[in-house]
Design a protein around this motif. Sequence first.
Motif, PDB file in Angstrom:
ATOM      1  N   PRO A 253      11.031 -41.254  10.066  1.00  0.00           N
ATOM      2  CA  PRO A 253      11.964 -41.005  11.180  1.00  0.00           C
ATOM      3  C   PRO A 253      12.918 -39.843  10.902  1.00  0.00           C
ATOM      4  O   PRO A 253      13.213 -39.054  11.808  1.00  0.00           O
ATOM      5  N   LEU A 254      13.369 -39.725   9.655  1.00  0.00           N
ATOM      6  CA  LEU A 254      14.252 -38.612   9.301  1.00  0.00           C
ATOM      7  C   LEU A 254      13.491 -37.287   9.345  1.00  0.00           C
ATOM      8  O   LEU A 254      14.010 -36.288   9.851  1.00  0.00           O
ATOM      9  N   GLU A 338      21.520 -46.906   3.279  1.00  0.00           N
ATOM     10  CA  GLU A 338      22.688 -46.812   4.146  1.00  0.00           C
ATOM     11  C   GLU A 338      22.849 -45.402   4.703  1.00  0.00           C
ATOM     12  O   GLU A 338      23.233 -45.212   5.861  1.00  0.00           O
ATOM     13  N   VAL A 339      22.518 -44.431   3.876  1.00  0.00           N
ATOM     14  CA  VAL A 339      22.737 -43.032   4.248  1.00  0.00           C
ATOM     15  C   VAL A 339      21.726 -42.546   5.286  1.00  0.00           C
ATOM     16  O   VAL A 339      22.100 -41.904   6.276  1.00  0.00           O
ATOM     17  N   VAL A 340      20.443 -42.848   5.090  1.00  0.00           N
ATOM     18  CA  VAL A 340      19.399 -42.296   5.958  1.00  0.00           C
ATOM     19  C   VAL A 340      19.563 -42.730   7.418  1.00  0.00           C
ATOM     20  O   VAL A 340      19.493 -41.882   8.321  1.00  0.00           O
ATOM     21  N   ILE A 344      20.056 -40.081  10.554  1.00  0.00           N
ATOM     22  CA  ILE A 344      19.200 -40.035  11.727  1.00  0.00           C
ATOM     23  C   ILE A 344      20.009 -40.155  13.007  1.00  0.00           C
ATOM     24  O   ILE A 344      19.788 -39.419  13.973  1.00  0.00           O
ATOM     25  N   GLU A 345      20.957 -41.092  13.015  1.00  0.00           N
ATOM     26  CA  GLU A 345      21.785 -41.311  14.201  1.00  0.00           C
ATOM     27  C   GLU A 345      22.578 -40.063  14.561  1.00  0.00           C
ATOM     28  O   GLU A 345      22.648 -39.658  15.725  1.00  0.00           O
ATOM     29  N   LYS A 346      23.203 -39.440  13.549  1.00  0.00           N
ATOM     30  CA  LYS A 346      24.021 -38.251  13.807  1.00  0.00           C
ATOM     31  C   LYS A 346      23.158 -37.055  14.215  1.00  0.00           C
ATOM     32  O   LYS A 346      23.538 -36.269  15.082  1.00  0.00           O
TER      33      LYS A 346
END
Length: 349
Positions: A253-254, A338-340, A344-346
Motif C-alpha cells: 500500500p505504501l 505504527e509509522v507506515v 499512507i494516510e498523510k
Amino acid sequence: MLRNRYVHCHRAFVRAYATPASSPHALVFLEHRQGILDSGSLSALTAAQQLGGKISALVVGGPDQVPGIVEKAKKLKGLDSVLHSTSPQYSAPVPEVLSPLFEKLLTESSPFTHVVSTTSSAAKSLIPRVAARLNVPAISDITSLVHDAADSSTTFTRPIYAGNAIATVRAPSSVSIKFFTVRSTAFSAASIQEGADAETLAVDPVDVPDSPTQHLKTTIAKSDRPDLGVASRVISGGRALKDANTFASTLYPLADVLGAAVGASRAAVDAGYADNSLQVGQTGKVVAPELYMALGISGAIQHLAGMKDSKLIVAVNKDPDAPIFQVADVGLVADLYEVVPQLIEKLKK
C-alpha cells in the motif's frame, strides 16, 4: 590489411581494418526483453562512449525479436553500427550457445579493442566465459573508466569488499581485448538521438547442436509497479516484516501511494517473505533511486552495498544502533507498524 566479412540484406559487406587499431573500438552487448532494450545495457553504452572511439552494438535473438530491437538500437546516441545475429537458439540464449558467436566476432580479424556489457545475470556467465576462451582477463562491475590514448591502456575503478573499498585496475595495452561489465547505477542510460541511423550489419549465427545446457522456461514476475532496477523510488522491507502476508499488506500500500518499486533484504527473501527478484544487495540488485525507504532493515553490509548510492535514504527501525542509520539521510527510531499506516494516510491526503 585485414578483412572482416559480414552479410547484410543478401549481399556481401567487406570492411578493412588496420592492425593494430589506432583508436578504441568497443563492442557493446545489448540485452533486451519483450521488445524493450535493457536499461543496464544503455548504461553500458554510455560507459563505452568514455573510451573515445568507435562503438558497435551486438543484438542477438530469435527471428521475431531482432528486427524490432535493431530498429530501436540504431537510433541510440553514440552508436556507429549495430551487429545483429538471428537464430531460434538465440530466442532465450544460454552462455554455452552464445559464447561461440562472441568468439567468432572477436577472433576473425576482429577490429574490437573492448567488449562491454552491463553487470546482468546473463553477462556474469557469458563475459568471463568468452574472456577465458580468449585467454584475456575480465573486469567486473566497474564504476568509472579512463582510456589513455597514448599507450592504449584503460584504467577502471570497481567496488570491492561489499563496497567498502574501491579498487583501481589497469588493463595495459598488452591485453588485446579488454572485457568489462558496468554497474548500471554508475552511468546514465544512453538516449535516443533524433536523426541517428547507425549502420546495421547481419552476422551469421554459430550453430551449437550439442549444447550441454538447454533453456527450459522463463518465469517473469508480473507487476503494475515500476521495475526495481530502474525505479526512482524504492520501498524495501526486512526480517521485521514477520511473514509474506505481513510484508505484502505493509509495504505494497505504501509503494502504491508513492508509485514506488518494492525491494527486500536478503533476510526477508531467505525467510520467504518476498521473491528473490526483489532482493537488494551485494548478491541481489544494485539500485540507486531518488528515494530509498528501508523499513525494518538492520543494514547488513551486504544490503548496504546494493543501495547506499541512493540519493535520499530513509530508514525506520526500532533499534537505534541499527547500521542502516549510518547511511540514512533521514532516520526514525520507531515501530514500522505504527509509522507506515500514518505515512499512507498523510500521503493520500
